[in-house]
Each structure stands twice: as C-alpha cells, then as structure tokens.
Design a protein around this motif. Structure first.
Motif, PDB file in Angstrom:
ATOM      1  N   ARG A 157       0.865  -1.178   0.000  1.00  0.00           N
ATOM      2  CA  ARG A 157       0.000   0.000   0.000  1.00  0.00           C
ATOM      3  C   ARG A 157       0.904   1.231   0.000  1.00  0.00           C
ATOM      4  N   GLY A 188       0.808   5.460  -0.264  1.00  0.00           N
ATOM      5  CA  GLY A 188      -0.074   6.610  -0.167  1.00  0.00           C
ATOM      6  C   GLY A 188       0.680   7.914  -0.325  1.00  0.00           C
ATOM      7  N   SER A 189       0.013   8.900  -0.888  1.00  0.00           N
ATOM      8  CA  SER A 189       0.551  10.251  -1.013  1.00  0.00           C
ATOM      9  C   SER A 189      -0.623  11.207  -1.038  1.00  0.00           C
ATOM     10  N   SER A 236      -4.084   6.806  -2.941  1.00  0.00           N
ATOM     11  CA  SER A 236      -3.602   5.601  -2.273  1.00  0.00           C
ATOM     12  C   SER A 236      -3.735   4.437  -3.246  1.00  0.00           C
ATOM     13  N   HIS A 251       5.637  10.353   0.448  1.00  0.00           N
ATOM     14  CA  HIS A 251       4.740   9.210   0.360  1.00  0.00           C
ATOM     15  C   HIS A 251       4.977   8.280   1.544  1.00  0.00           C
ATOM     16  N   SER A 263      -6.541   5.433  -8.197  1.00  0.00           N
ATOM     17  CA  SER A 263      -6.240   5.244  -6.773  1.00  0.00           C
ATOM     18  C   SER A 263      -7.531   5.130  -5.973  1.00  0.00           C
ATOM     19  N   ALA A 277      -9.354   6.270  -2.531  1.00  0.00           N
ATOM     20  CA  ALA A 277      -9.303   7.237  -1.436  1.00  0.00           C
ATOM     21  C   ALA A 277     -10.454   6.966  -0.473  1.00  0.00           C
ATOM     22  N   ARG A 294     -11.431  -1.184  -1.440  1.00  0.00           N
ATOM     23  CA  ARG A 294     -10.227  -1.335  -0.613  1.00  0.00           C
ATOM     24  C   ARG A 294     -10.268  -2.644   0.163  1.00  0.00           C
TER      25      ARG A 294
END
Length: 258
Positions: free
Chosen positions: A51, A53-54, A58, A75, A147, A149, A211
C-alpha cells in the motif's frame, strides 16, 4: 539502505549505475512513514501486497503492478500482509524521457520482473548493467488504474458509521437506518459525508468496499466469495463496480499466477 527505503546517495554514484534495486522483507504491518527520495522510485512487491499513499491518492499494488513515484514526492509505504519489496531507484538524470510528475501505475509482467531481478545482481559488468537499465526504462508501461481514497469522516456520527462499515463492508443498511443508530437524520449524515470526505455516502462506501476487496483478491479467493464479503449480491455486480471504480477488472488487476 535506510529504514525508510532511501538508497544511500553514494550507492548509484559509486557504481556508476542509473538504477539501484533495494530489497526489503516486510512482514505484515511493516510501514515506512512519510518520506521522499532524491531518486525516482518504482515501488514493486515481488510477493504480497503493498500500500503506497501520497497526497495524490492511495494504491494497493499486487506483484503485477508497480507505482512510479517521482523524486522528492512525499509518500508512505506499508505491507498488506507479508510482502517482499524489490524496489528500483532511478537516477532522474538517466531517464529524461520519462516525464511523469505524478505517481503512475505501471504493469509488471515477466519481462519487467526478470529485468528487476537481473539488476539486483552485484556482479554485472557496467556494459551489461547499462543495457538492462535502458531496457527496463523503455518497457515501463502505464495502466489505467485509479487510486482508492477512503477518508475517515471527522464528525463523530459519520465516523461511527465509517468505522462500523470498515469492520463489516458487507453491511448494506441505508443512511436512514444508520441515522437511527447514531442519532442523526439521513439528510444530516448525507451532508456530513460530503463535507468530510468529498464523496456522497454511496460513493464513499463503494471506495471502502474496493479497498476491502483487494487483500481478498490477492489471497486468491473466488470472485463470488469476495463479492459476498464486501457487500455485493453477485460476482457480476462486483466485477462491474470494480471495473467502474478502479479502471480494470479484478482479473486484470490480479492476474492468475502461473
């Protein structure tokens, strides 16, 4: 190699290489908090699910996908289950032809996997390494993956709903039923979900379900089983939602392993 996945600045320079491959064994729950690199990074897991994320989003990455992370972009990285990350770090000066300024998902097939494994060797001649580096950079191909979120709401009432659905994404109760439980009208909850997450409740719940589905798909569960566990009435309705939200089908995201 540092604990946050940053290759020592002298590594690539000392060996006159454009690409350095870092190797990380990441037991379940291993996480690198917010950090950045002076090199571009290709975040890839040879085994398990990563995983990343930034601020841009994600991504959950099986071995068939990697994420190109531009140099200096903050990130986080963590394992979803047990994972083995083999991450190429690329000198920006070596790849002016790659102009991706945002995190970009790329395909990792047998060729890319073999090249990464090849470049992890320490006994390559400079000429052999240079050829392999050029081929790897040439065969990086973006895939249309969106992505995921899933922002947790701030208001205590919507946060209660969100945490209950995180624990059981198959719960299909409408906002009116949740309102009775948390002491707010359906209209109030709907307004709060949009204000806190930027998404309508139904959209937010679908993101959450996607997710939740990712680790199940990565474990090889059938589409019917995954659909039922995350709240869809049939495999076909789950596949349609996955394709609409993620951009590819579950089988394209998690191709069968040979």
């Amino acid at each position: 190699m540092s604990q946050n996945g940053q290759p020592p600045p002298s590594t690539a320079t000392a060996t006159a290489t454009a690409i350095f491959v870092g190797h990380f064994t990441m037991p379940r729950g291993t996480a690198f908090s917010t950090h950045w690199h002076s090199f571009h990074q290709l975040a890839w897991s040879a085994k398990g699910l990563l995983r990343v994320g930034s601020e841009q989003g994600s991504w959950l990455l099986p071995p068939s996908l990697a994420l190109w992370i531009p140099a200096w972009l903050p990130h986080t990285t963590e394992s979803e289950g047990d994972a083995v990350m083999r991450s190429p770090y690329v000198d920006p000066a070596s790849c002016p032809q790659i102009a991706w300024t945002e995190p970009t998902v790329v395909a990792v097939g047998p060729l890319q996997r073999a090249l990464i494994d090849h470049l992890a060797a320490t006994d390559l001649t400079p000429e052999a390494r240079s050829r392999a580096e050029a081929v790897l950079l040439d065969v990086l191909s973006p895939v249309p993956v969106t992505s995921i979120a899933v922002t947790e709401p701030r208001d205590p009432r919507t946060r209660t709903v969100a945490r209950a659905l995180t624990a059981d994404p198959s719960d299909g109760r409408p906002l009116s039923a949740w309102g009775d439980e948390v002491g707010a009208s359906a209209r109030t909850l709907a307004r709060l979900f949009v204000a806190d997450t930027g998404l309508a409740f139904a959209q937010w719940r679908e993101q959450l379900r996607m997710r939740a589905a990712m680790p199940l798909l990565a474990d090889g569960l059938t589409l019917e089983t995954v659909a039922r566990q995350v709240g869809y009435a049939s495999a076909s309705s789950f596949v349609a939602a996955f394709h609409r939200i993620i951009g590819v089908t579950p089988r394209q995201y998690f191709p069968a392993q040979p």
